[in-house]
Design an enzyme around this catalytic site. Structure first.
Site, short mmCIF file in Angstrom:
data_model
loop_
_atom_site.label_atom_id
_atom_site.label_comp_id
_atom_site.label_asym_id
_atom_site.label_seq_id
_atom_site.Cartn_x
_atom_site.Cartn_y
_atom_site.Cartn_z
N CYS A 1 -2.91 20.76 31.17
CA CYS A 1 -3.95 19.73 31.24
C CYS A 1 -4.07 19.18 32.66
O CYS A 1 -3.27 18.34 33.07
CB CYS A 1 -3.61 18.61 30.25
SG CYS A 1 -4.81 17.27 30.27
N CYS B 92 -4.73 15.46 33.04
CA CYS B 92 -3.55 14.63 32.75
C CYS B 92 -2.54 14.68 33.89
O CYS B 92 -1.96 13.66 34.26
CB CYS B 92 -2.85 15.14 31.49
SG CYS B 92 -3.94 15.57 30.14
N ASP B 93 -2.28 15.84 34.42
CA ASP B 93 -1.11 16.02 35.28
C ASP B 93 -1.43 16.38 36.73
O ASP B 93 -0.51 16.43 37.55
CB ASP B 93 -0.21 17.12 34.69
CG ASP B 93 0.35 16.70 33.33
OD1 ASP B 93 0.47 15.48 33.09
OD2 ASP B 93 0.66 17.57 32.51
C1 LIG Z 1 1.39 18.94 28.56
C2 LIG Z 1 0.31 17.96 28.16
C3 LIG Z 1 0.18 16.78 28.85
C4 LIG Z 1 -0.82 15.89 28.51
N1 LIG Z 1 -0.90 14.72 29.20
C5 LIG Z 1 -1.87 13.84 28.89
C6 LIG Z 1 -2.01 12.63 29.64
O1 LIG Z 1 -1.25 12.36 30.58
N2 LIG Z 1 -3.02 11.80 29.29
C7 LIG Z 1 -3.91 12.07 28.28
O2 LIG Z 1 -4.80 11.27 28.03
N3 LIG Z 1 -3.79 13.21 27.56
C8 LIG Z 1 -2.82 14.10 27.85
N4 LIG Z 1 -2.72 15.28 27.16
C9 LIG Z 1 -3.71 15.55 26.11
C10 LIG Z 1 -3.32 14.81 24.83
O3 LIG Z 1 -1.95 15.06 24.57
C11 LIG Z 1 -4.17 15.25 23.65
O4 LIG Z 1 -5.52 15.03 23.94
C12 LIG Z 1 -3.78 14.43 22.41
O5 LIG Z 1 -2.42 14.61 22.14
C13 LIG Z 1 -4.59 14.86 21.19
O6 LIG Z 1 -4.13 14.12 20.11
P1 LIG Z 1 -4.35 14.60 18.60
O7 LIG Z 1 -3.66 13.59 17.78
O8 LIG Z 1 -5.77 14.86 18.37
O9 LIG Z 1 -3.62 16.01 18.49
P2 LIG Z 1 -2.14 16.48 18.80
O10 LIG Z 1 -1.47 15.63 19.80
O11 LIG Z 1 -2.28 17.94 19.07
O12 LIG Z 1 -1.37 16.26 17.41
C14 LIG Z 1 -1.61 17.08 16.32
C15 LIG Z 1 -0.64 16.76 15.21
O13 LIG Z 1 -1.05 17.48 14.05
C16 LIG Z 1 0.07 18.10 13.48
N5 LIG Z 1 -0.38 19.23 12.66
C17 LIG Z 1 -0.92 20.41 13.06
N6 LIG Z 1 -1.17 21.19 12.00
C18 LIG Z 1 -0.79 20.48 10.90
C19 LIG Z 1 -0.79 20.76 9.51
N7 LIG Z 1 -1.22 21.93 9.02
N8 LIG Z 1 -0.29 19.81 8.67
C20 LIG Z 1 0.15 18.62 9.15
N9 LIG Z 1 0.16 18.30 10.46
C21 LIG Z 1 -0.29 19.24 11.32
C22 LIG Z 1 0.95 18.46 14.66
O14 LIG Z 1 2.29 18.72 14.24
C23 LIG Z 1 0.80 17.18 15.46
O15 LIG Z 1 1.66 16.20 14.96
C24 LIG Z 1 -1.72 16.19 27.46
C25 LIG Z 1 -1.58 17.38 26.75
C26 LIG Z 1 -0.59 18.25 27.08
C27 LIG Z 1 -0.43 19.54 26.30
#
Ligand SMILES: Cc1cc2nc3c(=O)[nH]c(=O)nc-3n(C[C@H](O)[C@H](O)[C@H](O)COP(=O)(O)OP(=O)(O)OC[C@H]3O[C@@H](n4cnc5c(N)ncnc54)[C@H](O)[C@@H]3O)c2cc1C
Length: 351
Positions: free
Chosen positions: A140, A143-144
């Protein structure tokens, strides 16, 4: 469904304990919808992969991803949300309530569901990746990127995302390098043109027909260098024994993978929830109420499982809030309908 497998009925099940799922859980719990949050195979979601979140509003000194997530989980639990292990395997939406079957065979029923299951960044599966993810290896740039000022930054990929990330990273890097396994990029002309302008300016250099095979460094020191292979006809990792394939080391201070994301939404297959060609859930969007509704009433979707564009913690959190409010409207309407339904007439007696 076997009776042994049935666990319980819930008003609201949230699939995912990333920032969107936990934001939804805070709001849903405060609306007395007693949410049950399933964590999936990545409890806490993508933010648990990063050591430093510097752009989430409200933390002037930044906060570690795991700490931010733990705070949100504690906050959701304070209002009565239940967060449990479990991966949702499938959802049956032909009848109400919905039937939610877990990977371990447990079965729940639910009046409403929020899909907050995120998207997983694709990785190469090469040595060094697991140790350096979050320590110089990132998926990302928004983000980084700012952590790597004046470093040589390597971007891996050849599509729109790679071009966009490379372009963005020129704000920070001494030079951005793009490693792509073929001669031609598959990005849109718009992005290729922008990148080529920066190639002409010396801000970006292209490493074509080149793939990374190993990352070197340590969590303490970050990325030090990578090993790469190059073949004049492209796809060098398929031609490692070819005498024309050359192997070389390349010094850089950070590596950004931009090889796409895979949305985690296969458990919605067969429900009627629309997904786009890449598998992202299609939510109603737009203005006004019900933006997180899918085309199956009672199933809502939030965060990166819908949003292939912004993919940020703050936007995913905001989406989770909207989903909880939309689900609350839906559940209230459901209760109103149930209350309005006439009592079944008492059976007439012959005596
Ligand atoms: C390395 C990295 C660094 C980042 N740094 C930043 C930052 O500094 N600032 C920023 O704003 N954003 C950052 N991001 C982006 C940010 O992390 C994502 O936009 C955010 O986490 C998305 O949130 P979400 O809840 O939609 O999904 P996710 O964080 O992807 O969470 C998904 C969840 O769903 C669960 N899940 C998946 N399938 C199933 C299933 N079948 N049944 C039940 N649960 C399930 C997973 O286990 C997880 O708990 C970063 C991303 C990465 C990879």
């Amino acid at each position: 469904m076997s009776e042994d497998a049935f666990v319980e009925h819930r008003k609201l099940i949230i699939a995912g304990s990333g920032i969107s799922g936990l934001s939804a859980a805070i709001y849903a719990a405060r609306s007395n919808n007693e949410p049950l949050v399933f964590e999936g195979d990545e409890p806490g979601g993508q933010l648990t992969l990063t050591t430093e979140v510097d752009n989430y509003p409200g933390f002037p000194e930044g906060i570690s991803g795991p700490e931010l997530i733990q705070n949100m989980k504690t906050q959701a639990e304070r209002f009565g949300a239940e967060v449990d292990h479990g991966i949702v395997e499938s959802v049956e939406a032909d009848e109400r309530p919905f039937t939610v079957t877990m990977k371990n065979g447990d079965v729940y029923t639910a009046d409403a569901i929020i899909a907050a299951s995120g998207a997983s960044a694709r990785t190469l599966g090469i040595p060094g990746e697991d140790d350096l993810m979050g320590y110089g290896l990132s998926t990302c740039a928004t983000c980084d990127g700012a952590f790597f000022r004046d470093e040589k930054i390597l971007v891996v990929g050849g599509g729109d995302a790679a071009m966009e990330e490379a372009n963005f990273l020129t704000k920070f890097a001494s030079t951005v390098y793009i490693a792509h396994r073929r001669e031609e990029f598959r990005a849109e002309d718009y992005w290729i043109d922008r990148v080529m302008e920066k190639v002409d300016d010396g801000e970006i250099e292209l490493l074509l027909n080149t793939e990374v095979t190993e990352l070197h460094g340590s969590p303490e020191e970050g990325v030090d260098h990578v090993t790469m292979v190059r073949h004049p006809d492209g796809h060098p990792t398929d031609k490692l024994d070819d005498p024309e394939t050359e192997t070389f080391d390349f010094d850089c201070g950070a590596v950004f993978y931009a090889i796409g994301h895979t949305p985690n939404a296969d458990y919605l297959e067969g429900t009627g929830v629309e997904r786009d060609a890449d598998g992202y859930v299609v939510a109603k969007g737009g203005k006004g109420a019900n933006q997180t509704a899918t085309d199956v009433p009672g199933i809502f979707a939030a965060g990166d499982v819908v949003d292939f564009h912004y993919q940020q913690a703050a936007t995913a959190g905001g989406d989770g809030v909207k989903a909880a409010l939309d689900a609350d409207d839906y559940l209230e309407e459901l209760e109103r309908e149930e209350r309005a339904e006439p009592e079944p007439a008492a059976a007439e007696s012959d005596d």
